[in-house]
Design a protein around this motif. Sequence first.
Motif, PDB file in Angstrom:
ATOM      1  N   THR A 113       0.845  -1.194   0.000  1.00  0.00           N
ATOM      2  CA  THR A 113       0.000   0.000   0.000  1.00  0.00           C
ATOM      3  C   THR A 113       0.877   1.239   0.000  1.00  0.00           C
ATOM      4  OG1 THR A 113      -1.741  -1.153   1.233  1.00  0.00           O
ATOM      5  CG2 THR A 113      -1.819   1.259   1.212  1.00  0.00           C
ATOM      6  N   LEU A 114       0.624   2.118  -0.951  1.00  0.00           N
ATOM      7  CA  LEU A 114       1.333   3.390  -1.043  1.00  0.00           C
ATOM      8  C   LEU A 114       0.445   4.483  -0.486  1.00  0.00           C
ATOM      9  CD1 LEU A 114       4.194   3.298  -2.320  1.00  0.00           C
ATOM     10  CD2 LEU A 114       2.706   1.507  -3.240  1.00  0.00           C
ATOM     11  N   ASP A 115       0.886   5.120   0.590  1.00  0.00           N
ATOM     12  CA  ASP A 115       0.169   6.260   1.161  1.00  0.00           C
ATOM     13  C   ASP A 115       0.821   7.536   0.664  1.00  0.00           C
ATOM     14  OD1 ASP A 115      -1.908   5.245   3.136  1.00  0.00           O
ATOM     15  OD2 ASP A 115      -0.146   4.112   3.765  1.00  0.00           O
ATOM     16  N   CYS A 116       0.048   8.370  -0.016  1.00  0.00           N
ATOM     17  CA  CYS A 116       0.565   9.608  -0.597  1.00  0.00           C
ATOM     18  C   CYS A 116      -0.123  10.790   0.090  1.00  0.00           C
ATOM     19  CB  CYS A 116       0.303   9.635  -2.102  1.00  0.00           C
ATOM     20  SG  CYS A 116       1.061   8.248  -2.990  1.00  0.00           S
ATOM     21  N   ASP A 117       0.625  11.463   0.934  1.00  0.00           N
ATOM     22  CA  ASP A 117       0.080  12.570   1.722  1.00  0.00           C
ATOM     23  C   ASP A 117       0.667  13.885   1.236  1.00  0.00           C
ATOM     24  OD1 ASP A 117      -1.547  11.152   3.809  1.00  0.00           O
ATOM     25  OD2 ASP A 117       0.380  10.168   4.141  1.00  0.00           O
ATOM     26  N   VAL A 118      -0.203  14.769   0.780  1.00  0.00           N
ATOM     27  CA  VAL A 118       0.233  16.056   0.234  1.00  0.00           C
ATOM     28  C   VAL A 118       0.521  17.015   1.388  1.00  0.00           C
ATOM     29  CG1 VAL A 118      -0.373  17.993  -1.253  1.00  0.00           C
ATOM     30  CG2 VAL A 118      -1.142  15.678  -1.839  1.00  0.00           C
ATOM     31  N   LEU A 119       1.778  17.438   1.487  1.00  0.00           N
ATOM     32  CA  LEU A 119       2.181  18.394   2.520  1.00  0.00           C
ATOM     33  C   LEU A 119       1.971  19.827   2.057  1.00  0.00           C
ATOM     34  CD1 LEU A 119       5.554  16.745   3.614  1.00  0.00           C
ATOM     35  CD2 LEU A 119       3.234  16.193   4.366  1.00  0.00           C
ATOM     36  N   GLU A 120       2.289  20.082   0.789  1.00  0.00           N
ATOM     37  CA  GLU A 120       2.109  21.403   0.177  1.00  0.00           C
ATOM     38  C   GLU A 120       1.573  21.195  -1.230  1.00  0.00           C
ATOM     39  OE1 GLU A 120       2.686  24.379   1.498  1.00  0.00           O
ATOM     40  OE2 GLU A 120       3.867  23.919   3.290  1.00  0.00           O
ATOM     41  N   ALA A 121       0.524  21.928  -1.585  1.00  0.00           N
ATOM     42  CA  ALA A 121      -0.084  21.784  -2.908  1.00  0.00           C
ATOM     43  C   ALA A 121       0.116  23.061  -3.716  1.00  0.00           C
ATOM     44  CB  ALA A 121      -1.576  21.481  -2.783  1.00  0.00           C
ATOM     45  N   ASP A 122       0.812  22.937  -4.843  1.00  0.00           N
ATOM     46  CA  ASP A 122       0.991  24.064  -5.761  1.00  0.00           C
ATOM     47  C   ASP A 122       0.875  23.570  -7.198  1.00  0.00           C
ATOM     48  OD1 ASP A 122       1.495  26.715  -6.560  1.00  0.00           O
ATOM     49  OD2 ASP A 122       3.632  26.300  -6.814  1.00  0.00           O
ATOM     50  N   GLY A 123      -0.105  22.686  -7.415  1.00  0.00           N
ATOM     51  CA  GLY A 123      -0.336  22.136  -8.747  1.00  0.00           C
ATOM     52  C   GLY A 123       0.416  20.836  -8.960  1.00  0.00           C
ATOM     53  N   GLY A 124      -0.232  19.883  -9.645  1.00  0.00           N
ATOM     54  CA  GLY A 124       0.432  18.628 -10.001  1.00  0.00           C
ATOM     55  C   GLY A 124       0.618  17.667  -8.847  1.00  0.00           C
ATOM     56  N   THR A 125      -0.300  17.645  -7.885  1.00  0.00           N
ATOM     57  CA  THR A 125      -0.112  16.752  -6.740  1.00  0.00           C
ATOM     58  C   THR A 125      -0.235  15.279  -7.146  1.00  0.00           C
ATOM     59  OG1 THR A 125      -2.448  16.888  -6.080  1.00  0.00           O
ATOM     60  CG2 THR A 125      -0.920  18.482  -5.094  1.00  0.00           C
ATOM     61  N   ARG A 126      -1.146  14.962  -8.064  1.00  0.00           N
ATOM     62  CA  ARG A 126      -1.315  13.557  -8.438  1.00  0.00           C
ATOM     63  C   ARG A 126      -0.113  13.043  -9.223  1.00  0.00           C
ATOM     64  NH1 ARG A 126      -6.782  13.534 -11.590  1.00  0.00           N
ATOM     65  NH2 ARG A 126      -7.154  15.272 -10.161  1.00  0.00           N
ATOM     66  N   THR A 127       0.443  13.892 -10.089  1.00  0.00           N
ATOM     67  CA  THR A 127       1.595  13.457 -10.877  1.00  0.00           C
ATOM     68  C   THR A 127       2.833  13.341  -9.994  1.00  0.00           C
ATOM     69  OG1 THR A 127       1.914  15.761 -11.585  1.00  0.00           O
ATOM     70  CG2 THR A 127       0.708  14.306 -13.072  1.00  0.00           C
ATOM     71  N   ALA A 128       2.991  14.251  -9.055  1.00  0.00           N
ATOM     72  CA  ALA A 128       4.098  14.146  -8.104  1.00  0.00           C
ATOM     73  C   ALA A 128       3.945  12.882  -7.265  1.00  0.00           C
ATOM     74  CB  ALA A 128       4.151  15.381  -7.212  1.00  0.00           C
ATOM     75  N   ALA A 129       2.720  12.578  -6.848  1.00  0.00           N
ATOM     76  CA  ALA A 129       2.475  11.390  -6.026  1.00  0.00           C
ATOM     77  C   ALA A 129       2.862  10.115  -6.763  1.00  0.00           C
ATOM     78  CB  ALA A 129       1.013  11.341  -5.598  1.00  0.00           C
ATOM     79  N   ILE A 130       2.498  10.005  -8.023  1.00  0.00           N
ATOM     80  CA  ILE A 130       2.850   8.818  -8.809  1.00  0.00           C
ATOM     81  C   ILE A 130       4.361   8.693  -8.930  1.00  0.00           C
ATOM     82  CG2 ILE A 130       2.771   7.799 -11.131  1.00  0.00           C
ATOM     83  CD1 ILE A 130      -0.079   9.072 -11.358  1.00  0.00           C
ATOM     84  N   THR A 131       5.026   9.803  -9.224  1.00  0.00           N
ATOM     85  CA  THR A 131       6.478   9.789  -9.423  1.00  0.00           C
ATOM     86  C   THR A 131       7.204   9.399  -8.140  1.00  0.00           C
ATOM     87  OG1 THR A 131       6.244  11.508 -11.118  1.00  0.00           O
ATOM     88  CG2 THR A 131       8.440  11.175 -10.175  1.00  0.00           C
ATOM     89  N   GLY A 132       6.781   9.963  -7.005  1.00  0.00           N
ATOM     90  CA  GLY A 132       7.412   9.615  -5.741  1.00  0.00           C
ATOM     91  C   GLY A 132       7.026   8.238  -5.245  1.00  0.00           C
ATOM     92  N   ALA A 133       5.776   7.835  -5.477  1.00  0.00           N
ATOM     93  CA  ALA A 133       5.307   6.526  -5.018  1.00  0.00           C
ATOM     94  C   ALA A 133       6.075   5.398  -5.693  1.00  0.00           C
ATOM     95  CB  ALA A 133       3.814   6.370  -5.280  1.00  0.00           C
ATOM     96  N   TYR A 134       6.476   5.611  -6.949  1.00  0.00           N
ATOM     97  CA  TYR A 134       7.266   4.569  -7.614  1.00  0.00           C
ATOM     98  C   TYR A 134       8.575   4.334  -6.873  1.00  0.00           C
ATOM     99  CZ  TYR A 134      10.604   2.245 -10.494  1.00  0.00           C
ATOM    100  OH  TYR A 134      11.584   1.378 -10.893  1.00  0.00           O
TER     101      TYR A 134
END
Length: 238
Positions: A113-134
Amino acid sequence: MRPSGRQPSDMRAVTLERNVAMKAEGSCLVAFGNTRVLCTASVETSVPGWLRGKGKGWVTAEYGMLPRATGSRTRREATTGKQSGRTQEIQRLIGRSLRAVVDLEALGEVQVTLDCDVLEADGGTRTAAITGAYVALADAIAWMETRKLTKGTALRDSVAAISCGIYRGSPVLDLDYLEDVEAETDANFVMTGSGKFVEIQGTAEGAPFDRAELDALMGLAEKGIGELSLMQQAALRA
């Protein structure tokens, strides 16, 4: 001119910091400019009921935004008793993206399970989450391999994501919030390190876009994800 002063094909500064959560089997703090997402991977020696006994594992994701990730406080979804449609859509996207590069049979009967928690949002949170989750997932699978919990090579490829859009008439790469709210077209691309597409999400927020503009956005996405894939590889070697 973009608000940040970047050229159309320039991404924001991207960082991938591993091993930021001591107790997780894999973790990565990813930043795309001012957008920051903490991604943690948890390995569980069980699978959903519908997969039991089938010799396959599962990779899934959960996504959430901290209350002050945005300009004004956003209530925690737990206080309302349900997730928003946006949250469900994003975490399903993250899960699909990661499963696209995992051999579930080689993973064995475990769930990551990958937990993706947004600390700061300035656009592109879903794409950043995918990139970091990998990156977090790759570390978790490496952790499993050292303990002989897998049945073979579970990772078949890498995966990353980037946003593109038509901003004031021009195709641009990696939209920040100021661009995202004004963009005539907003698109998210998910691709593997070998250059194959996993998912494309594109929406005309203002005027419809034509094939030439779509091709331009796709070209920008290929460039950006190529750069992100190299960053992922470098982070995992460090």
